[in-house]
Structures are given as C-alpha cells and as structure tokens.
Scaffold this motif. Structure first.
Motif, mmCIF file in Angstrom:
data_model
loop_
_atom_site.group_PDB
_atom_site.id
_atom_site.type_symbol
_atom_site.label_atom_id
_atom_site.label_comp_id
_atom_site.label_asym_id
_atom_site.label_seq_id
_atom_site.Cartn_x
_atom_site.Cartn_y
_atom_site.Cartn_z
ATOM 1 N N LEU A 79 0.836 -1.199 0.000
ATOM 2 C CA LEU A 79 0.000 0.000 0.000
ATOM 3 C C LEU A 79 0.872 1.251 0.000
ATOM 4 C CD1 LEU A 79 -2.849 1.260 0.243
ATOM 5 C CD2 LEU A 79 -2.617 1.056 2.740
ATOM 6 N N PHE A 80 1.959 1.231 0.754
ATOM 7 C CA PHE A 80 2.887 2.362 0.809
ATOM 8 C C PHE A 80 3.427 2.689 -0.583
ATOM 9 C CE2 PHE A 80 7.240 3.921 1.003
ATOM 10 C CZ PHE A 80 7.145 5.001 1.874
ATOM 11 N N ALA A 81 3.845 1.659 -1.313
ATOM 12 C CA ALA A 81 4.418 1.869 -2.647
ATOM 13 C C ALA A 81 3.401 2.481 -3.605
ATOM 14 C CB ALA A 81 4.939 0.547 -3.203
ATOM 15 N N ARG A 82 2.133 2.141 -3.422
ATOM 16 C CA ARG A 82 1.093 2.652 -4.309
ATOM 17 C C ARG A 82 0.685 4.087 -3.983
ATOM 18 N NH1 ARG A 82 -3.916 -1.261 -4.604
ATOM 19 N NH2 ARG A 82 -4.459 0.250 -6.247
ATOM 20 N N HIS A 130 -17.292 -2.919 10.267
ATOM 21 C CA HIS A 130 -16.128 -2.745 9.396
ATOM 22 C C HIS A 130 -15.648 -4.108 8.901
ATOM 23 C CE1 HIS A 130 -12.678 -0.791 7.640
ATOM 24 N NE2 HIS A 130 -11.867 -1.636 8.249
ATOM 25 N N THR A 131 -15.802 -4.355 7.610
ATOM 26 C CA THR A 131 -15.341 -5.598 6.998
ATOM 27 C C THR A 131 -14.037 -5.323 6.258
ATOM 28 O OG1 THR A 131 -17.623 -6.330 6.690
ATOM 29 C CG2 THR A 131 -15.916 -7.459 5.407
ATOM 30 N N GLU A 132 -12.960 -6.014 6.671
ATOM 31 C CA GLU A 132 -11.648 -5.718 6.100
ATOM 32 C C GLU A 132 -11.462 -6.348 4.723
ATOM 33 O OE1 GLU A 132 -8.382 -6.531 8.652
ATOM 34 O OE2 GLU A 132 -9.142 -5.293 10.292
ATOM 35 N N LYS A 133 -10.937 -5.557 3.800
ATOM 36 C CA LYS A 133 -10.535 -6.013 2.474
ATOM 37 C C LYS A 133 -9.545 -5.012 1.913
ATOM 38 C CE LYS A 133 -14.748 -3.975 0.511
ATOM 39 N NZ LYS A 133 -15.972 -4.233 -0.278
ATOM 40 N N ARG A 134 -8.746 -5.447 0.946
ATOM 41 C CA ARG A 134 -7.699 -4.582 0.399
ATOM 42 C C ARG A 134 -8.327 -3.471 -0.438
ATOM 43 N NH1 ARG A 134 -2.433 -4.336 0.011
ATOM 44 N NH2 ARG A 134 -2.182 -6.281 1.174
ATOM 45 N N PRO A 135 -8.003 -2.210 -0.125
ATOM 46 C CA PRO A 135 -8.550 -1.075 -0.896
ATOM 47 C C PRO A 135 -8.137 -1.149 -2.366
ATOM 48 C CG PRO A 135 -7.573 -0.313 1.157
ATOM 49 C CD PRO A 135 -7.173 -1.739 0.999
ATOM 50 N N ARG A 136 -9.044 -0.773 -3.258
ATOM 51 C CA ARG A 136 -8.762 -0.792 -4.690
ATOM 52 C C ARG A 136 -8.372 0.582 -5.227
ATOM 53 N NH1 ARG A 136 -13.352 -4.768 -7.486
ATOM 54 N NH2 ARG A 136 -12.836 -6.658 -6.282
ATOM 55 N N LEU A 164 -9.438 5.176 2.687
ATOM 56 C CA LEU A 164 -8.934 3.799 2.672
ATOM 57 C C LEU A 164 -9.704 2.924 3.666
ATOM 58 C CD1 LEU A 164 -5.065 4.359 2.429
ATOM 59 C CD2 LEU A 164 -6.586 3.519 0.632
ATOM 60 N N LEU A 165 -10.066 3.512 4.807
ATOM 61 C CA LEU A 165 -10.842 2.770 5.802
ATOM 62 C C LEU A 165 -12.247 2.472 5.294
ATOM 63 C CD1 LEU A 165 -9.751 4.546 9.116
ATOM 64 C CD2 LEU A 165 -9.118 2.254 8.330
ATOM 65 N N VAL A 166 -12.859 3.430 4.586
ATOM 66 C CA VAL A 166 -14.185 3.207 4.012
ATOM 67 C C VAL A 166 -14.142 2.043 3.028
ATOM 68 C CG1 VAL A 166 -15.872 4.194 2.412
ATOM 69 C CG2 VAL A 166 -15.099 5.516 4.357
ATOM 70 N N GLN A 167 -13.023 1.892 2.317
ATOM 71 C CA GLN A 167 -12.877 0.792 1.356
ATOM 72 C C GLN A 167 -12.602 -0.547 2.031
ATOM 73 O OE1 GLN A 167 -10.585 1.569 -2.355
ATOM 74 N NE2 GLN A 167 -10.259 3.627 -1.524
ATOM 75 N N GLY A 168 -12.379 -0.542 3.350
ATOM 76 C CA GLY A 168 -12.178 -1.798 4.063
ATOM 77 C C GLY A 168 -10.770 -2.039 4.536
ATOM 78 N N GLY A 169 -9.908 -1.013 4.466
ATOM 79 C CA GLY A 169 -8.533 -1.183 4.901
ATOM 80 C C GLY A 169 -8.429 -1.495 6.382
ATOM 81 N N ARG A 172 -5.167 -0.450 11.670
ATOM 82 C CA ARG A 172 -3.787 -0.304 12.147
ATOM 83 C C ARG A 172 -2.814 -0.135 10.990
ATOM 84 N NH1 ARG A 172 0.544 -3.909 13.275
ATOM 85 N NH2 ARG A 172 -0.707 -5.735 12.790
ATOM 86 N N LYS A 173 -2.922 -0.989 9.963
ATOM 87 C CA LYS A 173 -2.020 -0.919 8.816
ATOM 88 C C LYS A 173 -2.243 0.348 7.999
ATOM 89 C CE LYS A 173 0.213 -4.972 8.924
ATOM 90 N NZ LYS A 173 1.683 -5.127 8.846
ATOM 91 N N THR A 174 -3.497 0.752 7.870
ATOM 92 C CA THR A 174 -3.808 1.968 7.107
ATOM 93 C C THR A 174 -3.208 3.196 7.779
ATOM 94 O OG1 THR A 174 -5.862 1.035 6.238
ATOM 95 C CG2 THR A 174 -5.661 3.432 6.220
ATOM 96 N N ILE A 175 -3.413 3.316 9.083
ATOM 97 C CA ILE A 175 -2.887 4.461 9.834
ATOM 98 C C ILE A 175 -1.363 4.493 9.774
ATOM 99 C CG2 ILE A 175 -2.603 5.388 12.171
ATOM 100 C CD1 ILE A 175 -5.525 4.374 12.680
ATOM 101 N N GLY A 176 -0.717 3.355 9.996
ATOM 102 C CA GLY A 176 0.738 3.294 9.969
ATOM 103 C C GLY A 176 1.311 3.605 8.608
ATOM 104 N N THR A 177 0.663 3.109 7.555
ATOM 105 C CA THR A 177 1.155 3.327 6.193
ATOM 106 C C THR A 177 1.001 4.777 5.775
ATOM 107 O OG1 THR A 177 0.549 1.057 5.619
ATOM 108 C CG2 THR A 177 0.932 2.570 3.792
#
Length: 253
Positions: A79-82, A130-136, A164-169, A172-177
C-alpha cells in the motif's frame, strides 16, 4: 541568541500542543495540522506563522512517527508503494496551484465531504460493521490527498486514511502506512518553504511543536498497534467529524 535559549519555559505551551497533536496523529493517522494550527491561532499566533511552524516541525515529527510505525510493523509496504509517489506528485501540484489561484473556493466542499465521511466511519466503528478487504482505489487518493494538503494547508491524513478505511482497509495498517508516507509528502511540500525562509522558519512555536511531536511519536504508533480496530475506527470518525466540522463552520462563518 533565540529567546527560548535564555528562557526555556516559553517553549512549554508549544511543546504541549505538539505532543498532543502528534499523539492523535500517530494513533489515528490524521489531524496534526488541524489541531496544532487551530490551537496556535487561538493563542494569537498569526495564521501564516502558524502554518510555517506546523509544516517545518512536521518534517521532523513525521520522520520519527514513520520509524515508530515501521518498528511496530504497522506498515503495509504494498500500500505504501502505491500511495507515496502519487502523494508527492499531488503535493507538488498543490503547491504550484496555490501560487496561481486561491484554493478557498473548494474548501467548504471538501470539508462538507469529510464531515459526512467522518460520521459514516464513526457509525461503522460503533456498530462494528467494518469488513476488512484490500482497498482498490489508492493512487488517485494519494494524488488528491497530496494536492489538498499542499493547496489547502492540510488534509493528507483526513482524506487518505478515512477513504482507505471506508474501502475496508485494516485500521492499524492503514494508519501506519499513511503516517509513514506522510514524511515524504511533508518533505516535498516543505522543501521550498525551508529554503526560502532558512533559519527564520525555526520560531519558538516551531521548536516547541518539534520537540513535543518527536516525544509523542513513539506513543502514537504503540496505541495504533494495540487498540481494537473498531475502537480505532470510531476515534478516526470522531476526529474527522470534529476537525472538519469545526473548520467548515469557520469557513462559512
């Protein structure tokens, strides 16, 4: 000799502001600029000086915050690279546009959107939906977030983290990234400013914000790692709603 060297006590109010703002930003991935700028202006610091102090201090605090999130394994490197390169490009574009046109016309629209988004995130956190899935949608978010952060004086975390959170991120990983990527964005936006102002950028407010922010950065990453995802989402929704709603009120008043 700078005044704070002869009387360090004058740093304390700014140090406390920097500590509180960075603690929130490190834990929730947003609001350092909104909190610190608002408090500085309410203390009588001119808006331009407040903005200068916040952006200069943030160059250092985001570095420590990013390192702390990496150490606590809060970063999704894919996610960081993107997100980091589009964010830097958006920051450059925003800084350029700010010198050409006034960005205040779009500010109420963006703030209204963020206020509604914050309410939605708060609802999802409280209701445990909140259902987690990789943001598109990632790269466009980085571009828009970087642009608005530079052109509007803040908003990277509020725009990017919340969407990103709305998309399911994963919270913890979203905030850190997003926090780690913010260092590169801040350096890009602040480079011209620091070169133009030199040591004059390091006012009493800047030094206090910097020290307080650096001290708080490790604790924010620790909180993000240990707090329940739904609780994190609830806090993110609350802080987005409060800061954006207050800024919207001031923009329309």
């Amino acid at each position: 000799m700078p005044e704070f060297l002869s009387d360090p006590s004058i740093l304390i109010p700014f140090l406390l502001i920097g500590f509180a703002a960075q603690l929130v930003d490190g834990a929730l991935g947003m609001a350092y600029g909104q909190i610190s700028s608002t408090l500085l202006i309410n203390m009588g610091v001119p808006p331009a000086a407040a903005s200068a102090g916040v952006h200069t201090a943030e160059t250092f605090t985001t570095a420590v915050s990013g390192i702390s999130h990496v150490a606590h394994r809060n970063v999704d490197w894919r996610l960081f690279a993107r997100i980091v390169i589009p964010g830097m490009i958006g920051g450059i574009l925003g800084a350029y546009v700010l010198t050409q046109i006034h960005a205040d016309t779009a500010r109420p629209i963006v703030l209204s959107y963020l206020t509604l988004l914050g309410l939605y995130l708060f609802y999802r956190g409280v209701m445990h939906r909140h259902t987690e899935k990789r943001p598109r949608v990632v790269e466009p978010l980085g571009l828009v977030g970087g642009f608005l952060d530079a052109g509007g004086g803040g908003g990277w975390g509020a725009i990017v983290t919340s969407n990103l959170l709305v998309q399911g991120g994963n919270p913890r990983k979203t905030i850190g990234t997003v926090n780690t990527a913010e260092f590169f964005l801040t350096v890009t936006i602040s480079a011209t400013f620091i070169l133009a102002m030199g040591w004059e950028a390091f006012t009493v407010a800047t030094v206090g914000l910097l020290i307080g922010g650096v001290l708080a950065a490790p604790f924010g990453a620790m909180i993000a790692k240990r707090v329940n995802p739904d609780l994190l989402l609830t806090f993110v929704g609350a802080i987005v709603t409060l800061t954006s709603g207050y800024a919207l009120y001031r923009a329309l008043a």
